[in-house]
Motif scaffolding. Sequence first.
Motif, PDB file in Angstrom:
ATOM      1  N   PRO A 102      39.747  51.429  29.206  1.00 27.75           N
ATOM      2  CA  PRO A 102      41.210  51.312  29.054  1.00 27.75           C
ATOM      3  C   PRO A 102      41.898  51.152  30.411  1.00 27.75           C
ATOM      4  O   PRO A 102      41.616  51.872  31.367  1.00 27.75           O
ATOM      5  CB  PRO A 102      41.592  52.641  28.389  1.00 27.75           C
ATOM      6  CG  PRO A 102      40.346  53.081  27.676  1.00 27.75           C
ATOM      7  CD  PRO A 102      39.213  52.623  28.540  1.00 27.75           C
ATOM      8  N   GLY A 103      42.783  50.169  30.485  1.00 24.11           N
ATOM      9  CA  GLY A 103      43.517  49.917  31.710  1.00 24.11           C
ATOM     10  C   GLY A 103      42.777  49.093  32.731  1.00 24.11           C
ATOM     11  O   GLY A 103      43.305  48.855  33.827  1.00 24.11           O
ATOM     12  N   CYS A 104      41.566  48.635  32.412  1.00 22.08           N
ATOM     13  CA  CYS A 104      40.753  47.865  33.355  1.00 22.08           C
ATOM     14  C   CYS A 104      40.605  46.433  32.857  1.00 22.08           C
ATOM     15  O   CYS A 104      40.649  46.169  31.647  1.00 22.08           O
ATOM     16  CB  CYS A 104      39.367  48.494  33.531  1.00 22.08           C
ATOM     17  SG  CYS A 104      39.404  50.152  34.232  1.00 22.08           S
ATOM     18  N   PHE A 105      40.426  45.532  33.790  1.00 21.65           N
ATOM     19  CA  PHE A 105      40.176  44.142  33.438  1.00 21.65           C
ATOM     20  C   PHE A 105      38.769  44.002  32.866  1.00 21.65           C
ATOM     21  O   PHE A 105      37.861  44.778  33.191  1.00 21.65           O
ATOM     22  CB  PHE A 105      40.318  43.247  34.663  1.00 21.65           C
ATOM     23  CG  PHE A 105      41.737  43.029  35.086  1.00 21.65           C
ATOM     24  CD1 PHE A 105      42.566  42.176  34.370  1.00 21.65           C
ATOM     25  CD2 PHE A 105      42.247  43.685  36.198  1.00 21.65           C
ATOM     26  CE1 PHE A 105      43.879  41.977  34.753  1.00 21.65           C
ATOM     27  CE2 PHE A 105      43.565  43.495  36.586  1.00 21.65           C
ATOM     28  CZ  PHE A 105      44.382  42.637  35.860  1.00 21.65           C
ATOM     29  N   PRO A 106      38.542  42.999  32.003  1.00 24.67           N
ATOM     30  CA  PRO A 106      37.174  42.744  31.513  1.00 24.67           C
ATOM     31  C   PRO A 106      36.238  42.385  32.652  1.00 24.67           C
ATOM     32  O   PRO A 106      36.660  41.989  33.735  1.00 24.67           O
ATOM     33  CB  PRO A 106      37.362  41.557  30.546  1.00 24.67           C
ATOM     34  CG  PRO A 106      38.804  41.577  30.182  1.00 24.67           C
ATOM     35  CD  PRO A 106      39.533  42.106  31.377  1.00 24.67           C
ATOM     36  N   ASP A 107      34.966  42.559  32.400  1.00 24.30           N
ATOM     37  CA  ASP A 107      33.934  42.282  33.402  1.00 24.30           C
ATOM     38  C   ASP A 107      33.876  40.769  33.657  1.00 24.30           C
ATOM     39  O   ASP A 107      33.507  39.992  32.774  1.00 24.30           O
ATOM     40  CB  ASP A 107      32.580  42.793  32.896  1.00 24.30           C
ATOM     41  CG  ASP A 107      31.507  42.760  33.979  1.00 24.30           C
ATOM     42  OD1 ASP A 107      31.690  42.038  34.967  1.00 24.30           O
ATOM     43  OD2 ASP A 107      30.484  43.446  33.824  1.00 24.30           O
ATOM     44  N   TRP A 108      34.240  40.343  34.885  1.00 23.46           N
ATOM     45  CA  TRP A 108      34.252  38.915  35.206  1.00 23.46           C
ATOM     46  C   TRP A 108      32.845  38.328  35.190  1.00 23.46           C
ATOM     47  O   TRP A 108      32.673  37.149  34.882  1.00 23.46           O
ATOM     48  CB  TRP A 108      34.901  38.689  36.565  1.00 23.46           C
ATOM     49  CG  TRP A 108      36.363  38.959  36.563  1.00 23.46           C
ATOM     50  CD1 TRP A 108      36.998  40.059  37.045  1.00 23.46           C
ATOM     51  CD2 TRP A 108      37.390  38.131  35.992  1.00 23.46           C
ATOM     52  NE1 TRP A 108      38.355  39.978  36.829  1.00 23.46           N
ATOM     53  CE2 TRP A 108      38.625  38.798  36.196  1.00 23.46           C
ATOM     54  CE3 TRP A 108      37.388  36.897  35.352  1.00 23.46           C
ATOM     55  CZ2 TRP A 108      39.831  38.276  35.773  1.00 23.46           C
ATOM     56  CZ3 TRP A 108      38.592  36.374  34.935  1.00 23.46           C
ATOM     57  CH2 TRP A 108      39.792  37.050  35.133  1.00 23.46           C
TER      58      TRP A 108
END
Length: 219
Positions: A102-108
């Motif tokens: 939660p609150g984090c960008f998806p794994d690039w």
Amino acid sequence: VPGARAGLARGLRAVRSAWLRGPCGLPLALVRSAGVPGARDRRAPAPGTQRGRALSLSAAAVVNSAPRPLQPYLRLMRLDKPIGTWLLYLPCTWSIGLAADPGCFPDWYMLSLFGTGAILMRGAGCTINDMWDRDFDKKVTRTANRPIAAGDISTFQSFVFLGGQLTLALGVLLCLNYYSIAMGAASLLLVVTYPLMKRITFWPQLALVNKRIKRHFMK
């Protein structure tokens, strides 16, 4: 004040005369026809002429700008029509986004892996489809210009190209966990059989739906 009015009229005539003349005192029409430097022509361009080439970043434009020997292969994998790739990739991005904290960008890294895999596997599916349907595509106006049906690529060349796509896709698959590898390998059966489903049913998309459901749960 008649003298003032006469002076104002003479001044307006002088301004009009200067405005109608270009550099070096030449008439403006003569300047335009002679192409005197510094003369500005604000007339609109003639119909059918272009001021410059418009910049286009569409998928079709990218394929058309590629080296000519490479274009039939790019069209074989439908790189000029990316809607199918997006339909394959977007469920993957949705799953990767749900798996993020939660609150984090998806794994690039995962997004790039699945993006590459979507391009390769969609291309492989289109290649297999055109190989199965090459004789039918020749008889249909909409598909007669496909690379294999049009004779731009031979069946052997398409088979070698398919092997290259699947090899690269296998490299992407091996970067995932064992569960994803098993699910990805299982989806190959649907990729191969989808073109054949059109011969036995009017709903071949059912095979694609099952394949996308599997890819949705690969992450």
